[in-house]
Design a protein around this motif. Structure first.
Motif, PDB file in Angstrom:
ATOM      1  N   MET A   1       3.805  -9.365 -42.113  1.00 16.79           N
ATOM      2  CA  MET A   1       2.385  -9.650 -42.213  1.00 16.79           C
ATOM      3  C   MET A   1       1.816  -9.820 -40.814  1.00 16.79           C
ATOM      4  O   MET A   1       2.469 -10.344 -39.926  1.00 16.79           O
ATOM      5  N   ASN A   2       0.584  -9.404 -40.677  1.00 12.48           N
ATOM      6  CA  ASN A   2      -0.120  -9.552 -39.409  1.00 12.48           C
ATOM      7  C   ASN A   2      -1.169 -10.638 -39.535  1.00 12.48           C
ATOM      8  O   ASN A   2      -1.772 -10.806 -40.587  1.00 12.48           O
ATOM      9  N   GLY A   3      -1.386 -11.331 -38.445  1.00 14.20           N
ATOM     10  CA  GLY A   3      -2.462 -12.327 -38.401  1.00 14.20           C
ATOM     11  C   GLY A   3      -3.523 -11.834 -37.428  1.00 14.20           C
ATOM     12  O   GLY A   3      -3.302 -11.852 -36.221  1.00 14.20           O
ATOM     13  N   VAL A   4      -4.630 -11.362 -37.939  1.00 15.63           N
ATOM     14  CA  VAL A   4      -5.701 -10.842 -37.098  1.00 15.63           C
ATOM     15  C   VAL A   4      -6.607 -12.006 -36.706  1.00 15.63           C
ATOM     16  O   VAL A   4      -7.123 -12.724 -37.565  1.00 15.63           O
ATOM     17  N   ILE A   5      -6.771 -12.192 -35.383  1.00 17.51           N
ATOM     18  CA  ILE A   5      -7.613 -13.273 -34.872  1.00 17.51           C
ATOM     19  C   ILE A   5      -8.962 -12.668 -34.493  1.00 17.51           C
ATOM     20  O   ILE A   5      -9.028 -11.658 -33.806  1.00 17.51           O
ATOM     21  N   THR A   6     -10.038 -13.290 -34.923  1.00 15.11           N
ATOM     22  CA  THR A   6     -11.393 -12.856 -34.573  1.00 15.11           C
ATOM     23  C   THR A   6     -12.028 -13.938 -33.707  1.00 15.11           C
ATOM     24  O   THR A   6     -12.150 -15.086 -34.145  1.00 15.11           O
ATOM     25  N   ALA A   7     -12.392 -13.573 -32.504  1.00 17.49           N
ATOM     26  CA  ALA A   7     -13.037 -14.525 -31.592  1.00 17.49           C
ATOM     27  C   ALA A   7     -14.504 -14.652 -31.998  1.00 17.49           C
ATOM     28  O   ALA A   7     -15.245 -13.681 -32.005  1.00 17.49           O
ATOM     29  N   LEU A   8     -14.938 -15.878 -32.326  1.00 18.70           N
ATOM     30  CA  LEU A   8     -16.305 -16.104 -32.771  1.00 18.70           C
ATOM     31  C   LEU A   8     -17.201 -16.634 -31.663  1.00 18.70           C
ATOM     32  O   LEU A   8     -18.357 -16.271 -31.579  1.00 18.70           O
ATOM     33  N   LYS A   9     -16.677 -17.519 -30.842  1.00 17.18           N
ATOM     34  CA  LYS A   9     -17.438 -18.040 -29.712  1.00 17.18           C
ATOM     35  C   LYS A   9     -16.474 -18.600 -28.679  1.00 17.18           C
ATOM     36  O   LYS A   9     -15.287 -18.785 -28.956  1.00 17.18           O
ATOM     37  N   ALA A  10     -16.979 -18.876 -27.500  1.00 14.78           N
ATOM     38  CA  ALA A  10     -16.134 -19.379 -26.417  1.00 14.78           C
ATOM     39  C   ALA A  10     -15.563 -20.744 -26.787  1.00 14.78           C
ATOM     40  O   ALA A  10     -16.221 -21.565 -27.429  1.00 14.78           O
TER      41      ALA A  10
END
Length: 188
Positions: free
Chosen positions: A1-10
């Motif tokens: 399984m992959n864990g996709v990280i989405t950067a939302l803000k600093a």
């Protein structure tokens, strides 16, 4: 399984992955603010041949991690730009000066360079100034004991005195000052 990280803000956070048997692994993630916009002090500019002007670039948002800018000209035969945003007008025509941030965001300024036409003669305060080839003739300066100052377009003193002839001038734009009057001249 992959864990996709989405950067939302600093900011910083910890991402933790867990198995059904209770084994965990963590990763600290730091999200930096990138440049979103570049604002230039001018977006349209008109300069005379030989003139210099420094554009100012502001990277937004203010908390952007990398505010470095690279500068470029669409035509270096018309106008050049250095690493500080200083434009030098080389020749009559048009060029686009572009500021580009590290992440590729850019902003541009349309620069039009106007030709400086050489003088045949100018008369001021009983002094006649004329151009003959690569010579500048100043009739009346010595009689009136007026100091003549001749500067390159970037402000270097080329001549100071009250001679009637200044010889062997290279083609270019100069500023001549006699008494309290200054004017641009072009030697072709």
């Amino acid at each position: 399984m992959n864990g996709v990280i989405t950067a939302l803000k600093a900011g910083t956070c910890t991402i933790t992955a867990s198995t059904s048997t209770g084994i965990t692994a963590s990763c600290n993630v730091t999200v930096i603010q990138t440049a979103e916009e570049i604002i230039l002090s001018e977006t349209v500019l008109e300069l005379d041949e030989g003139e210099m002007f420094t554009l100012t670039a502001t990277v937004m948002p203010e908390d952007a991690a990398d505010k470095s800018i690279s500068w470029s000209s669409s035509d270096n035969s018309i106008a050049t730009v250095d690493e500080n945003g200083t434009i030098t007008a080389i020749h009559a025509g048009a060029a686009i000066i572009t500021a580009t941030a590290h992440n590729g965001i850019s902003a541009s300024c349309q620069v039009t360079i106007k030709e400086i036409v050489g003088i045949n003669s100018i008369e001021t305060d009983n002094i006649r100034i004329s151009v003959e080839g690569n010579k500048l003739l100043i009739d009346g300066a010595s009689k009136l004991n007026c100091r003549v100052m001749l500067y390159s377009i970037d402000g270097r003193v080329i001549y100071s005195g009250n001679d009637e002839v200044i010889e062997s001038l290279s083609p270019g734009i100069y500023i001549i000052r006699i008494g309290n009057k200054s004017m641009k001249i072009a030697i072709r």
